[in-house]
Write an enzyme that holds these catalytic residues in place. Structure first.
Site, PDB file in Angstrom:
ATOM      1  N   ARG A  29       0.850  -1.156   0.092  1.00  7.84           N
ATOM      2  CA  ARG A  29      -0.060  -0.025   0.009  1.00  7.84           C
ATOM      3  C   ARG A  29       0.832   1.370   0.072  1.00  7.84           C
ATOM      4  NH1 ARG A  29      -5.279   0.016   3.707  1.00  7.84           N
ATOM      5  NH2 ARG A  29      -3.627  -0.114   5.170  1.00  7.84           N
ATOM      6  N   ASP A  30       2.126   1.188  -0.189  1.00  8.06           N
ATOM      7  CA  ASP A  30       2.796   2.383  -0.288  1.00  8.06           C
ATOM      8  C   ASP A  30       4.327   2.257  -1.141  1.00  8.06           C
ATOM      9  OD1 ASP A  30       3.135   5.043   0.295  1.00  8.06           O
ATOM     10  OD2 ASP A  30       4.415   4.940   2.185  1.00  8.06           O
TER      11      ASP A  30
END
Length: 146
Positions: A29-30
């Site tokens: 997610r990053d």
């Protein structure tokens, strides 16, 4: 050029491992360049900063899971922003932006229209020096009277 290729390949292998090689799919997610560690020769890459990880069952990977949208805004999947559904495809989208950044040498930017109205609009920071009067106005300090 060979080092860049190896870095991209290492990132892709790490992402594939997170998404497929475990009992659960791990969504990073990053994905962004600052979350990639390089060895001392700048030839081997490892994904890092797993603070935003979300684990989902492999049968949930395709539909994804509704969640709070977090991550670095300019690397987020617009579909994830719109629906708040995170999936492995969101990580792949972010990885694609990193590939484009490596190829073009330019950081991604987002148009304000891509963001829902209730969220703060993205903006560039550090475009120049802030005058002392503006600092005083922002932080409530009064300039010394001359």
């Amino acid at each position: 050029m060979c080092d860049r290729y190896n870095i991209i390949l290492d990132m892709a292998n790490g992402l594939q491992y997170l998404h497929t090689a475990r009992n659960e799919c791990v969504l990073h997610r990053d994905i962004k360049p600052s979350n990639v560690m390089l060895d001392e020769n700048l030839s081997c890459a490892k994904l890092c900063d797993f603070g935003l990880v979300k684990q989902i069952n492999h049968d949930e990977v395709t539909p994804g899971r509704q969640t709070t949208v977090i991550g670095t805004r300019s690397y987020l999947d617009p579909e994830c922003i719109r629906t708040s559904i995170v999936s492995a495809a969101s990580d792949v989208y972010s990885f694609g932006l990193v590939l484009l950044e490596i190829a073009c040498g330019r950081q991604p930017t987002m148009l304000a229209a891509a963001w829902p109205q209730q969220q703060e609009q993205p903006r560039r920071v550090g475009t120049g020096l802030v005058p002392p009067q503006e600092i005083s106005r922002r932080y409530g300090r009064r300039e010394a009277e001359g």
